[in-house]
Design an enzyme around this catalytic site. Structure first.
Site, PDB file in Angstrom:
ATOM      1  N   SER A 143       0.849  -1.190   0.000  1.00 32.50           N
ATOM      2  CA  SER A 143       0.000   0.000   0.000  1.00 32.50           C
ATOM      3  C   SER A 143       0.887   1.243   0.000  1.00 32.50           C
ATOM      4  CB  SER A 143      -0.872   0.012   1.260  1.00 32.50           C
ATOM      5  OG  SER A 143      -1.439   1.295   1.449  1.00 32.50           O
ATOM      6  N   TYR A 153      -5.087   4.658  10.260  1.00 28.99           N
ATOM      7  CA  TYR A 153      -4.747   3.456   9.512  1.00 28.99           C
ATOM      8  C   TYR A 153      -3.503   2.788  10.103  1.00 28.99           C
ATOM      9  CZ  TYR A 153      -6.031   1.021   5.199  1.00 28.99           C
ATOM     10  OH  TYR A 153      -6.507   0.120   4.294  1.00 28.99           O
TER      11      TYR A 153
HETATM   12  N1  NAP Z   1      -7.956  -0.816  -3.650  1.00 31.47           N
HETATM   13  C1  NAP Z   1      -7.134   0.113  -3.240  1.00 31.47           C
HETATM   14  O1  NAP Z   1      -7.319   1.310  -3.480  1.00 31.47           O
HETATM   15  C2  NAP Z   1      -5.920  -0.261  -2.413  1.00 31.47           C
HETATM   16  C3  NAP Z   1      -4.952   0.717  -2.166  1.00 31.47           C
HETATM   17  C4  NAP Z   1      -3.836   0.395  -1.421  1.00 31.47           C
HETATM   18  C5  NAP Z   1      -3.678  -0.882  -0.937  1.00 31.47           C
HETATM   19  N2  NAP Z   1      -4.640  -1.812  -1.196  1.00 31.47           N
HETATM   20  C6  NAP Z   1      -4.439  -3.142  -0.639  1.00 31.47           C
HETATM   21  O2  NAP Z   1      -4.323  -4.091  -1.675  1.00 31.47           O
HETATM   22  C7  NAP Z   1      -4.916  -5.315  -1.244  1.00 31.47           C
HETATM   23  C8  NAP Z   1      -5.986  -5.714  -2.259  1.00 31.47           C
HETATM   24  O3  NAP Z   1      -6.930  -4.666  -2.321  1.00 31.47           O
HETATM   25  P1  NAP Z   1      -8.308  -4.837  -3.108  1.00 31.47           P
HETATM   26  O4  NAP Z   1      -8.849  -3.467  -3.236  1.00 31.47           O
HETATM   27  O5  NAP Z   1      -8.129  -5.682  -4.301  1.00 31.47           O
HETATM   28  O6  NAP Z   1      -9.158  -5.653  -1.988  1.00 31.47           O
HETATM   29  P2  NAP Z   1     -10.527  -6.438  -2.169  1.00 31.47           P
HETATM   30  O7  NAP Z   1     -11.295  -5.938  -3.332  1.00 31.47           O
HETATM   31  O8  NAP Z   1     -11.125  -6.424  -0.812  1.00 31.47           O
HETATM   32  O9  NAP Z   1     -10.063  -7.951  -2.534  1.00 31.47           O
HETATM   33  C9  NAP Z   1      -9.399  -8.752  -1.592  1.00 31.47           C
HETATM   34  C10 NAP Z   1      -9.211 -10.166  -2.149  1.00 31.47           C
HETATM   35  O10 NAP Z   1      -8.514 -10.938  -1.162  1.00 31.47           O
HETATM   36  C11 NAP Z   1      -9.336 -12.079  -0.794  1.00 31.47           C
HETATM   37  N3  NAP Z   1      -9.116 -12.310   0.639  1.00 31.47           N
HETATM   38  C12 NAP Z   1      -9.351 -11.463   1.669  1.00 31.47           C
HETATM   39  N4  NAP Z   1      -9.029 -12.037   2.838  1.00 31.47           N
HETATM   40  C13 NAP Z   1      -8.584 -13.294   2.529  1.00 31.47           C
HETATM   41  C14 NAP Z   1      -8.112 -14.392   3.296  1.00 31.47           C
HETATM   42  N5  NAP Z   1      -8.027 -14.333   4.640  1.00 31.47           N
HETATM   43  N6  NAP Z   1      -7.743 -15.523   2.654  1.00 31.47           N
HETATM   44  C15 NAP Z   1      -7.838 -15.617   1.312  1.00 31.47           C
HETATM   45  N7  NAP Z   1      -8.259 -14.611   0.518  1.00 31.47           N
HETATM   46  C16 NAP Z   1      -8.641 -13.464   1.142  1.00 31.47           C
HETATM   47  C17 NAP Z   1     -10.767 -11.672  -1.147  1.00 31.47           C
HETATM   48  O11 NAP Z   1     -11.613 -12.794  -1.362  1.00 31.47           O
HETATM   49  P3  NAP Z   1     -12.524 -13.419  -0.173  1.00 31.47           P
HETATM   50  O12 NAP Z   1     -13.154 -12.256   0.535  1.00 31.47           O
HETATM   51  O13 NAP Z   1     -13.501 -14.313  -0.865  1.00 31.47           O
HETATM   52  O14 NAP Z   1     -11.594 -14.169   0.707  1.00 31.47           O
HETATM   53  C18 NAP Z   1     -10.504 -10.894  -2.435  1.00 31.47           C
HETATM   54  O15 NAP Z   1     -10.319 -11.784  -3.507  1.00 31.47           O
HETATM   55  C19 NAP Z   1      -5.481  -5.078   0.153  1.00 31.47           C
HETATM   56  O16 NAP Z   1      -4.555  -5.493   1.124  1.00 31.47           O
HETATM   57  C20 NAP Z   1      -5.649  -3.579   0.197  1.00 31.47           C
HETATM   58  O17 NAP Z   1      -5.615  -3.062   1.510  1.00 31.47           O
HETATM   59  C21 NAP Z   1      -5.751  -1.542  -1.921  1.00 31.47           C
END
Ligand code: NAP
Length: 262
Positions: A143, A153
């Site tokens: 991140s 955060y």
């Molecule tokens: N989107 C942004 O703007 C942003 C910015 C900075 C950092 N990030 C970071 O990047 C990462 C991905 O973000 P995202 O926006 O793609 O998140 P997201 O849309 O919430 O997707 C998360 C993915 O991880 C899976 N997951 C969550 N917990 C899990 C577990 N315990 N075991 C296995 N799979 C799991 C979810 O599927 P299930 O729920 O079915 O398990 C889903 O496929 C996160 O850590 C987020 O904090 C995101």
């Protein structure tokens, strides 16, 4: 540019939606065999159906990344299915946003298990296989908090830095067989943002969804949130032999929002 990923095997953790799914999509488009993962088996099979062109090159393995046995089994199933493992994308859902004083020990331990130990365990299990191939590689999705502290955060601000430290260590210890890099995303348009907006409304930080969304992505110099496909392309490049001299790096992909000189 041909990323030379055709026929390689990639495991993308947390890839049933969002940024992980975008990585899986690019890797599949580049001809890799891809294992997608998530906890919700139904959503995972929908994702696999969407990404696979009926070749069977994209498969789903449901596993909770906080379960050590499930992580080991995920790696083993990947190897059994496709005969090896060349690339790993480490990724898992982000932690809750809360003021420091509202986070108890149990929440710190749970976040550490999810954000840090999931990466430790998958890389430990994958390393013998990554070393077996022609050019193993790992990319961690972290991140922008690794560059810049974000209000309320603490879990992300503190624990994401552990991944950067770990990846930097692994880049030295696993070289020359395996390269290890990280990406540090700013705001991307995924379901995660809806969760963050809801949390900030619940906490009373903003009084409307519009204000919360504006605060989330309003300050981006490129004037828009990122498209997950843009992150997928960067991750695929870093995993690929075309980035063969890049290791131990953390690459920002944030539309310029992070106020850090490097
Ligand atoms: N989107 C942004 O703007 C942003 C910015 C900075 C950092 N990030 C970071 O990047 C990462 C991905 O973000 P995202 O926006 O793609 O998140 P997201 O849309 O919430 O997707 C998360 C993915 O991880 C899976 N997951 C969550 N917990 C899990 C577990 N315990 N075991 C296995 N799979 C799991 C979810 O599927 P299930 O729920 O079915 O398990 C889903 O496929 C996160 O850590 C987020 O904090 C995101």
């Amino acid at each position: 540019m041909d990323l030379e990923l055709d026929g390689n095997v990639a495991l993308v953790m947390g890839s049933s939606r969002g940024l992980g799914k975008a990585c899986a999509r690019t890797l599949a488009e580049e001809g890799a065999h891809v294992v997608c993962n998530g906890r919700d088996a139904e959503r995972l099979s929908e994702t696999v159906a969407e990404l696979d062109d009926e070749s069977g090159d994209v498969v789903g393995v449901a596993a909770d990344l906080t379960d050590p046995d499930a992580v080991a089994a995920l790696v083993e199933e990947t190897v059994e299915t496709f005969g090896g493992l060349d690339h790993v994308v480490t990724n898992v859902g982000g932690p809750a946003t809360r003021p420091f004083l509202d986070i108890d020990d149990a929440a710190w331990v749970a976040a550490y298990e999810r954000l840090v130990l999931s990466v430790v365990r998958v890389v430990r299990a994958a390393t013998p296989h990554l070393r077996d191939g022609d050019g193993g590689s790992v990319v961690s999705i972290t991140s922008r908090t690794v560059w810049e502290t974000i209000e309320n955060y603490a879990l992300s601000n503190a624990l994401r830095l552990a991944i950067v430290g770990l990846d930097s260590t692994l880049a030295r210890e696993l070289a020359p067989a395996v390269r290890v890099n990280a990406v540090a995303p700013g705001p991307f348009d995924t379901g995660r943002i809806d969760t963050l907006v809801e949390e900030s409304l619940d906490a009373g930080t903003f009084d409307s969804p519009e204000a919360a969304r504006e605060a989330w992505a309003g300050d981006v110099p490129l004037d828009r949130p990122g498209d997950p496909a843009e992150l997928g392309d960067l991750v695929a490049y870093l995993l690929s032999p075309r980035a063969g001299y890049v290791t131990g790096e953390t690459v920002r992909i944030d539309g310029g929002v992070t106020r850090a000189p490097r």
